[in-house]
Design a protein around this motif. Structure first.
Motif, PDB file in Angstrom:
ATOM      1  N   LEU A 140       0.843  -1.203   0.000  1.00  0.00           N
ATOM      2  CA  LEU A 140       0.000   0.000   0.000  1.00  0.00           C
ATOM      3  C   LEU A 140       0.875   1.250   0.000  1.00  0.00           C
ATOM      4  CD1 LEU A 140      -2.775  -1.057   2.520  1.00  0.00           C
ATOM      5  CD2 LEU A 140      -3.081  -0.624   0.075  1.00  0.00           C
ATOM      6  N   THR A 141       0.619   2.150  -0.949  1.00  0.00           N
ATOM      7  CA  THR A 141       1.395   3.382  -1.071  1.00  0.00           C
ATOM      8  C   THR A 141       0.773   4.491  -0.227  1.00  0.00           C
ATOM      9  OG1 THR A 141       0.097   4.190  -2.941  1.00  0.00           O
ATOM     10  CG2 THR A 141       1.972   2.742  -3.435  1.00  0.00           C
ATOM     11  N   ALA A 142       1.475   5.617  -0.143  1.00  0.00           N
ATOM     12  CA  ALA A 142       0.924   6.774   0.566  1.00  0.00           C
ATOM     13  C   ALA A 142      -0.366   7.238  -0.099  1.00  0.00           C
ATOM     14  CB  ALA A 142       1.950   7.907   0.596  1.00  0.00           C
ATOM     15  N   SER A 143      -0.401   7.159  -1.416  1.00  0.00           N
ATOM     16  CA  SER A 143      -1.619   7.531  -2.140  1.00  0.00           C
ATOM     17  C   SER A 143      -2.765   6.581  -1.800  1.00  0.00           C
ATOM     18  CB  SER A 143      -1.350   7.513  -3.647  1.00  0.00           C
ATOM     19  OG  SER A 143      -2.509   7.859  -4.374  1.00  0.00           O
ATOM     20  N   ASP A 144      -2.463   5.280  -1.703  1.00  0.00           N
ATOM     21  CA  ASP A 144      -3.487   4.297  -1.327  1.00  0.00           C
ATOM     22  C   ASP A 144      -4.017   4.573   0.075  1.00  0.00           C
ATOM     23  OD1 ASP A 144      -3.307   2.878  -3.706  1.00  0.00           O
ATOM     24  OD2 ASP A 144      -1.735   1.544  -2.934  1.00  0.00           O
ATOM     25  N   ARG A 145      -3.108   4.825   1.014  1.00  0.00           N
ATOM     26  CA  ARG A 145      -3.522   5.088   2.393  1.00  0.00           C
ATOM     27  C   ARG A 145      -4.375   6.354   2.477  1.00  0.00           C
ATOM     28  NH1 ARG A 145      -3.482   0.710   5.557  1.00  0.00           N
ATOM     29  NH2 ARG A 145      -1.419  -0.185   5.925  1.00  0.00           N
ATOM     30  N   THR A 146      -4.009   7.358   1.691  1.00  0.00           N
ATOM     31  CA  THR A 146      -4.787   8.602   1.690  1.00  0.00           C
ATOM     32  C   THR A 146      -6.174   8.357   1.116  1.00  0.00           C
ATOM     33  OG1 THR A 146      -2.750   9.875   1.403  1.00  0.00           O
ATOM     34  CG2 THR A 146      -4.816  11.001   0.926  1.00  0.00           C
ATOM     35  N   LEU A 147      -6.251   7.535   0.076  1.00  0.00           N
ATOM     36  CA  LEU A 147      -7.552   7.185  -0.484  1.00  0.00           C
ATOM     37  C   LEU A 147      -8.390   6.425   0.535  1.00  0.00           C
ATOM     38  CD1 LEU A 147      -9.518   7.049  -2.852  1.00  0.00           C
ATOM     39  CD2 LEU A 147      -8.298   5.010  -3.663  1.00  0.00           C
ATOM     40  N   GLN A 148      -7.768   5.512   1.284  1.00  0.00           N
ATOM     41  CA  GLN A 148      -8.496   4.805   2.342  1.00  0.00           C
ATOM     42  C   GLN A 148      -9.065   5.791   3.366  1.00  0.00           C
ATOM     43  OE1 GLN A 148      -5.309   2.103   3.601  1.00  0.00           O
ATOM     44  NE2 GLN A 148      -6.575   0.354   2.989  1.00  0.00           N
ATOM     45  N   VAL A 166      -4.616   8.029   7.859  1.00  0.00           N
ATOM     46  CA  VAL A 166      -3.784   9.220   7.678  1.00  0.00           C
ATOM     47  C   VAL A 166      -2.420   9.014   8.331  1.00  0.00           C
ATOM     48  CG1 VAL A 166      -3.506  11.641   8.336  1.00  0.00           C
ATOM     49  CG2 VAL A 166      -5.683  10.850   7.402  1.00  0.00           C
ATOM     50  N   VAL A 167      -2.416   8.466   9.532  1.00  0.00           N
ATOM     51  CA  VAL A 167      -1.148   8.188  10.221  1.00  0.00           C
ATOM     52  C   VAL A 167      -0.277   7.276   9.363  1.00  0.00           C
ATOM     53  CG1 VAL A 167      -0.119   7.052  12.222  1.00  0.00           C
ATOM     54  CG2 VAL A 167      -2.100   8.547  12.531  1.00  0.00           C
ATOM     55  N   ALA A 168      -0.880   6.250   8.778  1.00  0.00           N
ATOM     56  CA  ALA A 168      -0.126   5.311   7.940  1.00  0.00           C
ATOM     57  C   ALA A 168       0.406   5.998   6.686  1.00  0.00           C
ATOM     58  CB  ALA A 168      -1.025   4.133   7.561  1.00  0.00           C
ATOM     59  N   ALA A 169      -0.397   6.870   6.080  1.00  0.00           N
ATOM     60  CA  ALA A 169       0.040   7.567   4.863  1.00  0.00           C
ATOM     61  C   ALA A 169       1.223   8.477   5.144  1.00  0.00           C
ATOM     62  CB  ALA A 169      -1.124   8.379   4.288  1.00  0.00           C
ATOM     63  N   LEU A 170       1.174   9.190   6.276  1.00  0.00           N
ATOM     64  CA  LEU A 170       2.235  10.146   6.591  1.00  0.00           C
ATOM     65  C   LEU A 170       3.511   9.459   7.071  1.00  0.00           C
ATOM     66  CD1 LEU A 170       0.059  12.939   8.222  1.00  0.00           C
ATOM     67  CD2 LEU A 170       1.126  12.945   5.962  1.00  0.00           C
ATOM     68  N   LYS A 171       3.409   8.209   7.497  1.00  0.00           N
ATOM     69  CA  LYS A 171       4.630   7.449   7.795  1.00  0.00           C
ATOM     70  C   LYS A 171       5.395   7.158   6.511  1.00  0.00           C
ATOM     71  CE  LYS A 171       3.384   5.057  12.095  1.00  0.00           C
ATOM     72  NZ  LYS A 171       3.084   3.730  12.709  1.00  0.00           N
ATOM     73  N   ILE A 172       4.649   6.983   5.422  1.00  0.00           N
ATOM     74  CA  ILE A 172       5.278   6.682   4.138  1.00  0.00           C
ATOM     75  C   ILE A 172       5.768   7.958   3.460  1.00  0.00           C
ATOM     76  CG2 ILE A 172       4.914   5.670   1.846  1.00  0.00           C
ATOM     77  CD1 ILE A 172       2.653   3.988   3.125  1.00  0.00           C
ATOM     78  N   GLU A 173       4.962   9.002   3.522  1.00  0.00           N
ATOM     79  CA  GLU A 173       5.284  10.251   2.822  1.00  0.00           C
ATOM     80  C   GLU A 173       4.982  11.438   3.747  1.00  0.00           C
ATOM     81  OE1 GLU A 173       3.847  12.665  -1.154  1.00  0.00           O
ATOM     82  OE2 GLU A 173       3.704  10.470  -1.154  1.00  0.00           O
ATOM     83  N   ARG A 174       6.007  11.890   4.429  1.00  0.00           N
ATOM     84  CA  ARG A 174       5.852  12.991   5.386  1.00  0.00           C
ATOM     85  C   ARG A 174       5.410  14.271   4.662  1.00  0.00           C
ATOM     86  NH1 ARG A 174       9.521  16.943   7.202  1.00  0.00           N
ATOM     87  NH2 ARG A 174       9.127  17.683   9.338  1.00  0.00           N
ATOM     88  N   ASP A 175       4.535  15.029   5.280  1.00  0.00           N
ATOM     89  CA  ASP A 175       4.053  16.307   4.753  1.00  0.00           C
ATOM     90  C   ASP A 175       3.274  16.155   3.447  1.00  0.00           C
ATOM     91  OD1 ASP A 175       5.229  17.499   6.897  1.00  0.00           O
ATOM     92  OD2 ASP A 175       6.661  18.696   5.768  1.00  0.00           O
TER      93      ASP A 175
END
Length: 561
Positions: free
Chosen positions: A307-315, A335-344
């Motif tokens: 799962l990518t940051a984009s996938d996590r953000t979509l979730q 959101v927490v998972a997405a920002l672990k992959i791609e900060r900011d």
């Protein structure tokens, strides 16, 4: 001969002769793209009617000044995003006036046309210039976009005309939105071989309406284009006709050309406007449900490691459906998972602050406590990204609003800045509408939230919009309307506690004590510790006559002080 009062939009293409002289073939391609992807769909979906076309310009009639100005702004913002790299950049001048017009054969005359044409000729490229008559008809979502231009002397117009200007530098600063790196769908212009004007305009209108509805979802962006580009989905529509009979054929495919939806809609030219509205809404709903299910299935079958940051953000975006504690917690965790992959990451930060703000305002204290540290980090990160996402500026007033250290006039300044940036943006309208509710200003709140509801009929944020409308209706003394919108929301989700509070306050103000008590009982069932002071403090309501109506209603309904 037909005489009427109309909002007249006059538009022309800047440097048309020069552009044609430099490369006529490329310019003609750009013109066809402009008409099919930008001008035609926007005009038709705002109920405009092109009454005169001059090759490099148009005269369009609207029954509503709001529709005329909204259409003009959307066209200019769309052009500002740029066109095809192999085609010349098209810029337009637009003028709008409200006045008498006379239609005769294939031409149109009158004061409305004359003034609109002179405003357009005097306008700067990329701008929208409107007369005082038009500006006075606009609602609170559109007025902040315009600066007072003073009185202008216009050629062959007897008296000076007071004008208001939305300059090119004031166009949407949210053109590159937070959804730009997320899920995308391309809507191909509705194709038809019927050259009748009403069928051609119907095709444009359906194109514009469907794109607008799909774009107001917070989890997917939509654009009209004859080229699929890098979008994950492509919606192709074909309008066939035989006499008065109509058939719209629909096909939705993904990047691998897999067909996800194939259907058709039948109708008749005898009820063309009702059919346009019903088809656009029903089709948009079907497409959104199909893509929602497809993406949920894809995400659930993808391993955690993939799962990518984009996938996590979509979730996170998809989880914001019912606004109950469970869906909000899911969204925050994604959101927490997405920002672990791609900060900011801007869209993830925005969704995190939205979900946390909803939790805070609703009173879900346990949920807020679990994510308070994250929310502080997100707020700090957002301050570094104002240039990328101007809506983060709301964080400058949100925190201080809760502790009472921000002046109401400063809050209004920020809201007007955001509306100036993009008065058509769905998320922007939701934010601003609720902030006006907290300020105790029902009129601009209703303007924003009504427009948001019109755009986002299929958005999961519809529940939040209905809740805001309910409070704004109470603030304006329209208690029955408050109950109507809350009942509409409760039919979708019984877990959004704000709707019960609003229902209780409205019934209490109407003197229907039993119904008010029943609604408050549901509030206390979901949140036994809820109090009036807690509701007031969580959202930082300003003490205004309208806000007092809301809290007096809650008190009469039995919510503890």
């Amino acid at each position: 001969m037909k005489r009427q009062l109309a909002a007249v939009l006059a538009a022309d293409i800047c440097d048309y002769s020069r552009l044609m002289g430099e490369d006529s073939e490329a310019m003609l391609r750009a013109l066809r793209r402009l008409r099919a992807e930008v001008f035609g769909p926007n005009i038709a979906s705002h109920h405009g009617r092109i009454v005169k076309s001059m090759g490099d310009g148009w005269i369009v009639l609207f029954s509503s000044a709001v529709d005329a100005v909204s259409s003009a702004m959307r066209v200019q913002d769309r052009l500002a995003e740029g066109g095809h790299p192999d085609e010349p950049e098209i810029r337009m001048r637009v003028g709008v006036h409200l006045g008498d017009v006379v239609e005769e054969e294939n031409d149109v005359f009158g004061d409305g046309v004359n003034v609109a044409a002179r405003l357009e000729q005097a306008a700067a490229p990329g701008s929208v210039t409107v007369s005082e008559a038009v500006y006075g008809s606009l609602d609170g979502t559109l007025r902040p976009s315009f600066d007072d231009g003073g009185a202008w002397e216009l050629k062959n117009i007897e008296r000076p005309v007071h004008v208001w200007v939305r300059g090119e530098t004031q166009r949407s600063i949210i053109a590159s939105r937070t959804k730009s790196d997320g899920l995308k769908i391309t809507v191909a212009p509705v194709a038809t071989t019927d050259d009748r004007y009403e069928v051609q305009e119907l095709a444009h209108a359906i194109t514009g309406d469907v794109t607008t509805y799909l774009d107001a979802t917070i989890w997917m962006s939509a654009i009209v284009s004859q080229s699929k580009g890098d979008a994950e989905y492509l919606l192709q529509l074909s309008l066939r006709s035989s006499g008065d009979r109509l058939r719209l054929d629909v096909q939705l495919t993904d990047a691998a050309n897999k067909v996800w939806l194939k259907t058709k809609f039948d109708g008749s030219l005898t009820d063309i406007f009702d059919w346009q509205d019903s088809v656009s809404e029903e089709l948009s709903g079907q497409v959104l449900r199909t893509i929602f299910d497809a993406e949920q299935s894809r995400l659930s079958s993808t391993s955690e490691a993939e799962l990518t940051a984009s996938d996590r953000t979509l979730q996170a975006a998809l989880a914001l459906e019912l606004l109950d504690p469970q869906s909000l917690e899911k969204s925050l965790s994604y959101v927490v998972a997405a920002l672990k992959i791609e900060r900011d990451r801007p869209d993830a930060l925005m969704l995190g602050l939205i979900a946390y703000g909803c939790s805070q305002s609703a009173g879900y204290s346990g949920l807020c406590a679990r994510y308070e540290g994250h929310a502080k980090e997100w707020s700090q990160a957002s301050q570094r990204l104002f240039d990328v996402e101007p809506r983060f500026e709301l964080n400058r007033i949100a925190g201080p609003r809760f502790d009472g250290t921000t002046e109401p006039h400063e809050q209004r300044r920020v809201l007007e800045k955001l509306l100036r940036a993009a008065s058509w943006d769905y998320v922007n309208l939701c934010f601003c509408g609720w902030e006006f509710v907290f300020l105790g200003l029902p009129e601009p709140a209703l303007d924003c939230l009504h427009r948001a509801l019109k755009l986002g009929r299929h958005s999961p944020w519809r529940l939040a919009v209905l809740g805001g409308l309910g409070i704004a209706y109470i603030q304006s003394g329209q208690f029955k309307k408050a109950i109507e919108v809350c009942n509409e929301g409760l039919a979708v989700s019984a877990g959004y506690i704000t709707l019960y509070r609003v229902t209780a306050a409205a019934y209490a103000q109407l003197g229907e004590r039993d119904k008010a008590l029943a609604a408050i009982a549901e509030v206390l069932k979901q949140m036994p510790e809820d109090t009036i002071s807690g509701v007031r403090a969580r959202s930082g309501y300003q003490d205004t006559p309208g806000t007092r109506l809301y809290f007096e209603g809650l008190k009469m309904a039995g919510l503890p002080e």
